[in-house]
Write a protein that holds these residues in place. Structure first.
Motif, short mmCIF file in Angstrom:
data_model
loop_
_atom_site.label_atom_id
_atom_site.label_comp_id
_atom_site.label_asym_id
_atom_site.label_seq_id
_atom_site.Cartn_x
_atom_site.Cartn_y
_atom_site.Cartn_z
N ALA A 73 27.10 -6.43 0.84
CA ALA A 73 28.51 -6.10 0.61
C ALA A 73 29.38 -7.35 0.68
O ALA A 73 30.28 -7.53 -0.15
N THR A 74 29.10 -8.21 1.63
CA THR A 74 29.85 -9.46 1.75
C THR A 74 29.66 -10.32 0.50
O THR A 74 30.62 -10.87 -0.04
N PHE A 75 28.42 -10.41 0.04
CA PHE A 75 28.13 -11.17 -1.18
C PHE A 75 28.84 -10.56 -2.38
O PHE A 75 29.43 -11.27 -3.19
N GLY A 76 28.82 -9.22 -2.48
CA GLY A 76 29.49 -8.55 -3.60
C GLY A 76 30.99 -8.74 -3.59
O GLY A 76 31.60 -8.99 -4.64
N VAL A 77 31.60 -8.65 -2.43
CA VAL A 77 33.05 -8.86 -2.32
C VAL A 77 33.40 -10.31 -2.68
O VAL A 77 34.36 -10.56 -3.42
#
Length: 84
Positions: A73-77
């Protein structure tokens, strides 16, 4: 997947997306809907990856699965924030 599974995936995805956004330093210029979508995708992919490594179904809290999901999720954001 049953309705309850879809509903829980959405709720978990919201939580994962928000946590992923909080982990990333600075201000992100993406909307809440994009955060929710990223969280849902990260939750589903993270569960699949954790199942592949056989760490998805453990006794108690699946900390490894959560860390994988939050990392995705951090990578996607971060990826969506860079595109804007």
């Amino acid at each position: 997947m049953e309705i309850s599974g879809i509903f829980s995936a959405i709720v978990i995805g919201i939580v994962i997306g928000v946590i992923g956004r909080l982990v990333l330093p600075g201000r992100q210029r993406i909307g809440i809907l994009a955060t929710i979508v990223v969280g849902i995708v990260a939750a589903l992919l993270g569960t699949a990856i954790a199942a592949g490594f056989d760490v998805a179904d453990t006794k108690g809290v699946d900390w490894t699965e959560w860390l994988i999901q939050i990392g995705l999720a951090t990578f996607g954001v971060a990826l969506l924030d860079r595109r804007r």
